[in-house]
Design an enzyme around this catalytic site. Structure first.
Site, PDB file in Angstrom:
ATOM      1  N   LYS A  50     -26.460  17.446 -48.438  1.00  9.59           N
ATOM      2  CA  LYS A  50     -25.296  17.189 -47.571  1.00  9.59           C
ATOM      3  C   LYS A  50     -24.243  16.432 -48.361  1.00  9.59           C
ATOM      4  CE  LYS A  50     -28.035  17.228 -43.316  1.00  9.59           C
ATOM      5  NZ  LYS A  50     -28.688  16.491 -42.235  1.00  9.59           N
ATOM      6  N   GLN A  94     -29.928  10.536 -40.471  1.00  3.28           N
ATOM      7  CA  GLN A  94     -30.920  11.579 -40.751  1.00  3.28           C
ATOM      8  C   GLN A  94     -32.195  11.314 -39.954  1.00  3.28           C
ATOM      9  OE1 GLN A  94     -30.272  14.302 -42.525  1.00  3.28           O
ATOM     10  NE2 GLN A  94     -32.323  15.139 -42.291  1.00  3.28           N
ATOM     11  N   ASP A 117     -23.217  15.355 -35.976  1.00  5.24           N
ATOM     12  CA  ASP A 117     -24.415  16.142 -35.674  1.00  5.24           C
ATOM     13  C   ASP A 117     -24.354  16.719 -34.258  1.00  5.24           C
ATOM     14  OD1 ASP A 117     -26.426  16.565 -37.584  1.00  5.24           O
ATOM     15  OD2 ASP A 117     -27.095  14.482 -37.480  1.00  5.24           O
TER      16      ASP A 117
END
Ligand code: GUN
Length: 282
Positions: A50, A94, A117
């Site tokens: 990422k 994460q 997200d």
């Protein structure tokens, strides 16, 4: 019939190129903070990827690596600082988190406008009423891949296997918002094969090698494999589907790797730009 490949690697690269050109025209670079807690090996790889691709398209990206012993309060304190920092456009935590930290509390401490997200209740709620703001990256990537291959979902029967908050549920909602007819299957579903055989579009997000065999597929179906399972013995990645057998029956299929994985990262970058635009009202 030999299935055509839905090439996520190539499509993601085209999306990144488009983002790079758009970001180059901005006065200020969008900024993304990726929070990683502990040393989960898969998470380390995902976060590294990422960060790498964010930098490549011109997003200012930083990984904040915190020890697994951090308390929930300290973590939320850190997120609040980023929420209040005008120079930060996107925040990603994460998952999975260490067991002593409550995932719901942490995710929902992220400002919805910075939630790249799409996991906060605000963004989930907006998706469920059909007016999404920031979409979960994997389902968003799947919709984008279908769109770029000109595959229409309206009126089709889409079967989603898996009901996670990250993939299965938002996937079903996105498909529904785009006028597909949806069936969601999960670990308690009976006669899975009888259901998958009726799918025009089959999306599997379980993480179980060879779950979906050739005889689970309707001829001409579109098969999307979200799983990434590491076979350490053969040093290979695989998904939920028997790729070889299904390739003989399906119209389209995604490879693993090179299918949905790169699309997920590309959509995270797109969400970071969307978050930047939301905050700068441009
Ligand atoms: N862990 C596995 N997939 C994801 C994802 O899409 N986002 C985050 N934050 N964590 C994950």
């Amino acid at each position: 019939m030999t299935a055509k490949i839905l090439d996520g690697k190539k499509t993601a690269s085209q999306i990144r190129q488009g983002l790079k050109e758009e970001i180059a025209k901005l006065q200020k670079k969008p900024s993304l903070k990726v929070i990683l807690i502990g040393d989960n090996p898969s998470s380390l790889i995902y976060v590294k990827n990422k960060n790498k691709y964010a930098s490549e398209v011109g997003i200012k990206s930083e990984v904040i690596h915190l020890p697994p012993s951090i308390t929930e309060n300290k973590l939320i304190e850190q997120i609040n600082k980023l929420n209040n920092d005008k120079n930060v456009n996107g925040i990603l935590v994460q998952l999975p988190l260490p067991k002593h930290i409550n995932e719901f509390n942490v995710i929902n401490s992220i400002s919805p406008e910075k939630d790249v997200d799409g996991f906060t209740i605000q963004n989930k709620g907006l998706l469920s009423i059909g007016t999404p703001q920031l979409l979960p990256c994997t389902p968003y990537g799947i919709m984008e891949l279908l769109k770029r291959y000109k595959i229409k979902v309206a009126g089709k029967h889409a079967v989603v296997i898996g009901r996670s908050n990250i993939v299965g549920k938002p996937m079903a909602q996105l498909l529904l918002n785009n006028d597909a007819t949806i069936t969601i299957c999960h670990s308690k579903t009976r006669n899975l094969k009888n259901i998958t055989k009726t799918a025009d579009i089959l999306i599997s997000a379980v993480g179980k090698q060879n779950l979906i065999k050739g005889n689970f597929i309707k001829p001409g179906a579109i098969v999307i494999d979200v799983a990434m399972i590491r076979d350490e013995k053969n040093k290979k990645w695989s998904g939920d589907t028997d790729f070889k057998a299904i390739s003989k029956k399906a119209k389209y299929i995604t490879p693993v790797p090179g299918g949905i994985g790169p699309m997920t990262v590309a959509m995270l970058l797109k969400n970071t730009l969307t978050a930047y635009k939301l905050q700068n009202k441009c």
